[in-house]
Design a protein around this motif. Structure first.
Motif, mmCIF file in Angstrom:
data_model
loop_
_atom_site.group_PDB
_atom_site.id
_atom_site.type_symbol
_atom_site.label_atom_id
_atom_site.label_comp_id
_atom_site.label_asym_id
_atom_site.label_seq_id
_atom_site.Cartn_x
_atom_site.Cartn_y
_atom_site.Cartn_z
ATOM 1 N N MET A 1 0.848 -1.209 0.000
ATOM 2 C CA MET A 1 0.000 0.000 0.000
ATOM 3 C C MET A 1 0.877 1.250 0.000
ATOM 4 O O MET A 1 1.875 1.302 0.687
ATOM 5 N N ALA A 2 0.443 2.245 -0.732
ATOM 6 C CA ALA A 2 1.204 3.506 -0.787
ATOM 7 C C ALA A 2 1.063 4.258 0.516
ATOM 8 O O ALA A 2 0.125 4.061 1.273
ATOM 9 N N LEU B 1 -6.284 -3.501 -4.752
ATOM 10 C CA LEU B 1 -5.240 -2.770 -4.021
ATOM 11 C C LEU B 1 -3.950 -3.564 -4.074
ATOM 12 O O LEU B 1 -3.962 -4.782 -4.233
ATOM 13 N N ARG B 2 -2.849 -2.829 -3.907
ATOM 14 C CA ARG B 2 -1.556 -3.522 -3.861
ATOM 15 C C ARG B 2 -1.432 -4.138 -2.471
ATOM 16 O O ARG B 2 -1.185 -3.436 -1.503
ATOM 17 N N VAL C 1 -9.926 4.176 -2.293
ATOM 18 C CA VAL C 1 -8.798 3.452 -2.900
ATOM 19 C C VAL C 1 -7.814 4.443 -3.525
ATOM 20 O O VAL C 1 -6.600 4.329 -3.361
ATOM 21 N N SER C 2 -8.359 5.467 -4.209
ATOM 22 C CA SER C 2 -7.488 6.494 -4.809
ATOM 23 C C SER C 2 -6.685 7.232 -3.745
ATOM 24 O O SER C 2 -5.510 7.521 -3.931
ATOM 25 N N GLU D 1 -4.045 4.640 -2.535
ATOM 26 C CA GLU D 1 -3.099 4.103 -3.530
ATOM 27 C C GLU D 1 -2.409 5.183 -4.376
ATOM 28 O O GLU D 1 -1.321 4.961 -4.874
ATOM 29 N N ASP D 2 -3.109 6.303 -4.611
ATOM 30 C CA ASP D 2 -2.555 7.346 -5.488
ATOM 31 C C ASP D 2 -2.050 8.529 -4.665
ATOM 32 O O ASP D 2 -2.144 9.689 -5.091
#
Length: 437
Positions: free
Chosen positions: A1-2, A44-45, A391-392, A395-396
């Protein structure tokens, strides 16, 4: 996860990446099911660590069981936490906020129950998104918590449901698809329902009742914020009447009463003042059908506006939503069959100036038509949109504004992959007719 959103690099990892608050409420249960679907679908990662939060352990467990059933699983497993907290108990909210990077707040009407959640998140270094369509709440949170959220490096993003991501991101999508400078957009919402009809849970009705009763305070709040005026670039967008016949759709349309116009304006102001982008003028309308629908709506509207001014009138409106809304709003909300048979299309008509043309001179010389379409707005599209916004955010993180704060969706997500994510999940953005000069 970022990384991102929640306490900086040196902070110890929190047990959860996201918590759904108000998980056993009418809308919350559908948001939980959508989080479970996204977690199981490998969007998701890595595995998602998440939890549900609310007042009753039994109700929360029941919601998790129903979500597992929808996925065809025996249970959702130990990876989903159950946290007890109450919007009236600040310490319990703070305890939840300290355990997660992000709270998905599903407890409305937000004008009554929203602020304690925003405060707990901003104080304790958690980001927070909600599905409010109440401009007074959304803009009030900006006034009170923008600095605190920026200081903590977290994001507070309101209106991350059907109100108002399709409109806000739809305007940005239209802008990005036009070769040249987009200066004005009008959107038309069409909601189609199947043989079972459609209806909306009365929580939305309550928000509308109290919101319309309080228009004066919204004006005062905006004065207090002291927004910078947004310049009009290109030909001025004409405001349409209260009811008009739309040639494009061959039916009658009325101005859309939701939060879309105010949210889009906030995004456009941010993009103009922070990034010097050309602001887009925006008008939002909803198609209502033939003359019979117009007459019904006018009677209902006049009665609503008379009653909403008085406290006894507001009591009547909130006690008998079904009667006063001609069956559009009910205390039970829609059935599964009604939801399955309902869908929406939001069509955007944009105009602007082709590359090399100066928007400050002459008439617009290029047009574009785009659309956003998806399933039933309130309880199918809204959870999809809210969860993909979450999620954005997770993750972003590198594409979010550099500074934390209270943002509208367009301002927060314009550089992220949110539109791509939505396209994959059934809320689809597309170009209907290419720009014509």
């Amino acid at each position: 996860m970022a990384g991102g959103g929640g306490g900086g690099a040196e902070a110890p990892e929190r047990p959860y990446e996201l918590v759904v608050f108000g998980a056993s409420g009418f809308t919350g249960q559908f948001v939980v099911a959508e989080v479970a679907r996204a977690a199981a679908g490998g969007e998701l990662r890595g595995a998602l660590r998440w939890a549900v939060a609310g007042r009753s352990r039994e109700k929360l467990q029941a919601v998790l069981e129903r979500a597992a059933e929808r996925l065809g699983k025996a249970a959702l497993g130990a990876e989903v936490g159950v946290l007890l907290c109450d919007v009236g108990d600040a310490a319990s909210l703070a305890a939840v906020a300290r355990q997660t990077r992000l709270v998905l707040n599903c407890v409305g009407p937000y004008r009554f129950f929203g602020e304690p959640v925003v405060e707990a998140c901003a104080e304790n270094g958690a980001s927070c998104i909600d599905i409010s369509g109440e401009p007074q709440f959304l803009e009030g949170m900006y006034l009170k918590y923008n600095e605190k959220a920026a200081e903590k490096g977290v994001y507070v993003i309101g209106s991350c449901g059907f109100d108002s991501i399709p409109a806000d991101m739809g305007v940005l999508y239209t802008r990005d698809k036009l070769k040249g400078t987009l200066t004005a957009v009008e959107s038309f919402l069409t909601v189609k329902s199947g043989p079972e009809g459609s209806c909306v849970h009365d929580g939305t009705w309550k928000s509308a009742v109290y919101g319309l009763a309080d228009q004066d305070n919204l004006r005062k709040l905006r004065k207090k914020i002291g927004y910078a005026p947004v310049p009009v670039v290109g030909a001025k967008l004409k405001r349409r009447g209260l009811v008009f016949y739309s040639q494009e759709f061959k039916e009658y349309s009325v101005p859309f009463m939701g939060s879309d116009v105010s949210v889009v304006k906030r995004s456009q102001r941010y993009l103009h003042t922070e990034l010097q982008e050309t602001p887009v003028q925006y008008g939002a309308y909803v198609n209502i059908g033939g003359l019979g629908s117009v007459i019904k709506l006018m009677f209902a509207g006049i009665l609503f506006l008379l009653l909403v001014k008085f406290s006894f009138g507001r009591k009547l409106l909130t006690k008998y939503p079904e009667f006063f809304s001609a069956g559009r709003f009910t205390k039970k909300g829609p059935t599964q069959k009604q939801m399955d048979g309902t869908s929406f299309t939001m069509t955007f008509f944009g105009e602007g100036y082709s590359e090399g043309q100066d928007p400050q001179n002459g008439k617009p010389n290029v047009k574009i038509c785009t659309e956003v379409k998806g399933p039933e707005p309130g309880y199918v599209a809204t959870p999809i949109v809210m969860v993909q916004a979450a999620v954005s955010l997770l993750e972003d993180a590198a594409s979010l504004p550099k500074r934390g704060g209270v943002y509208s969706p367009g301002a927060a997500f314009f550089k992220t992959k949110l539109i791509d994510r939505l396209n994959k999940c059934g809320v689809e953005f597309s170009v209907i007719s290419k720009p014509e000069v």
